[in-house]
Enzyme design. Structure first.
Site, PDB file in Angstrom:
ATOM      1  N   LYS A 152       0.829  -1.209   0.000  1.00  0.00           N
ATOM      2  CA  LYS A 152       0.000   0.000   0.000  1.00  0.00           C
ATOM      3  C   LYS A 152       0.865   1.261   0.000  1.00  0.00           C
ATOM      4  O   LYS A 152       0.613   2.206  -0.761  1.00  0.00           O
ATOM      5  CB  LYS A 152      -0.918  -0.004   1.210  1.00  0.00           C
ATOM      6  CG  LYS A 152      -1.809   1.218   1.314  1.00  0.00           C
ATOM      7  CD  LYS A 152      -2.698   1.150   2.540  1.00  0.00           C
ATOM      8  CE  LYS A 152      -3.570   2.400   2.648  1.00  0.00           C
ATOM      9  NZ  LYS A 152      -4.452   2.343   3.847  1.00  0.00           N
ATOM     10  N   LYS A 204      -3.665  14.660   8.638  1.00  0.00           N
ATOM     11  CA  LYS A 204      -2.606  14.476   9.631  1.00  0.00           C
ATOM     12  C   LYS A 204      -1.230  14.505   8.978  1.00  0.00           C
ATOM     13  O   LYS A 204      -0.309  15.182   9.466  1.00  0.00           O
ATOM     14  CB  LYS A 204      -2.787  13.141  10.364  1.00  0.00           C
ATOM     15  CG  LYS A 204      -1.842  12.990  11.559  1.00  0.00           C
ATOM     16  CD  LYS A 204      -1.458  11.568  11.835  1.00  0.00           C
ATOM     17  CE  LYS A 204      -0.318  11.125  10.952  1.00  0.00           C
ATOM     18  NZ  LYS A 204       0.252   9.814  11.336  1.00  0.00           N
TER      19      LYS A 204
END
Length: 303
Positions: A152, A204
């Site tokens: 990923k 974030k």
């Protein structure tokens, strides 16, 4: 303090803003959701009727955590060219290096993400973004395998690098750090918009780059800070992590954001009393809440 961290580019603030807004890269559903959230809460909290944290509460918590973790109460670290961007939350001079290090640090330990970044640098060369982007996916996966979720993260990093090149003609985001000839820098809001426009870069991650790489007063909310924000009753019980970041970034005094971020993460990692809901183990933050005010259950829905 805002600063420029690389040689000046022949570009103005207004030209940079126009470049960001003029791109027509197709949006994924996830990216569109991030954009809508950011646009909605750019200048105001999602919880307008929720009064915490007050500036005095933020100062009090900063002082409590500074005494408990004095080694983490130092002033802001200056980015270094040779730092491991995964080990330092993106505290490096190069914006893309900061992004990659922050991506590698997601959902893993600091030790594992640091090993993954070091391995990536050995495999392709430090900041050799073109080599990373053009290499077979398997080679990048193998280089960062130590960090977990390698498939990923490799896809996210390669897609990010290719998107940056497609948008800007080169694999660089240093214009985000520059002061233009007109003496202006891009606003925090414009930088956040550009960074989160790339798939795999959430609020974030973008906030970490703003804070640690670009020296801006931003407040990133990770798992530890999110949990402690609920312990402190700084957000409604219904708040998720993205809305918590949007709320705290508006409520916390700018000069405390960096210090509170570092201290809250350290406390969250080490305090057994606030790691689990309902824990009977003592916690200095739980004691603070009990002694200073009752739980504030005001408006818990985003406005």
């Amino acid at each position: 303090m805002k600063r420029s961290s690389s040689p000046s580019l022949d570009i103005t603030y207004h030209q940079s803003t126009a470049m960001i807004k003029s791109q027509s890269i197709p949006e994924s559903p996830h990216r569109a959701k991030k954009r809508r959230l950011l646009e909605t809460y750019t200048f105001e909290s999602p919880f307008l009727n929720f009064p915490h944290p007050t500036p005095s509460e933020a100062v009090a918590v900063f002082n409590i955590l500074s005494k408990a973790h004095p080694q983490y109460a130092s002033t802001r670290m200056i980015p270094k060219l040779t730092s491991n961007s995964a080990a330092t939350c993106g505290n490096v001079l190069n914006v893309i290096d900061s992004l990659i290090g922050t991506i590698l640090s997601q959902n893993t330990s600091g030790k594992n993400s640091s090993r993954a970044k070091s391995s990536l640098d050995v495999a392709f060369g430090r900041n050799n973004f073109a080599a990373i982007a053009s290499s077979p996916r398997e080679a990048v996966v193998e280089a960062i395998r130590h960090g977990g979720l390698a498939n990923k993260k490799a896809a996210t990093i390669q897609n990010l690098l290719k998107s940056v090149e497609e948008r800007h003609g080169e694999i660089s985001l240093q214009h985000l750090a520059e002061t233009g000839k007109d003496g202006k820098q891009l606003s925090d809001e414009d930088i956040m918009k550009e960074l989160t426009s790339y798939d795999g870069v959430g609020p974030k991650t973008a906030s970490c780059v703003l804070m640690f790489c670009l020296g801006r007063d931003s407040f990133a909310v990770d798992t530890h800070i999110f949990r402690l924000s609920k312990v402190l009753d700084w957000v409604p019980s219904s708040a998720d992590r993205i809305l918590t970041q949007a709320h705290l970034d508006k409520m916390l005094p700018a000069e405390l954001k960096y210090g509170l971020h570092v201290l809250m993460i350290q406390h969250g990692r080490t305090c057994k009393g606030c790691k689990k809901v309902g824990s009977s183990t003592p916690c200095i933050l739980k004691d603070f809440v009990k002694k200073n005010r009752p739980s504030s259950k005001l408006s818990e829905e985003p406005v």
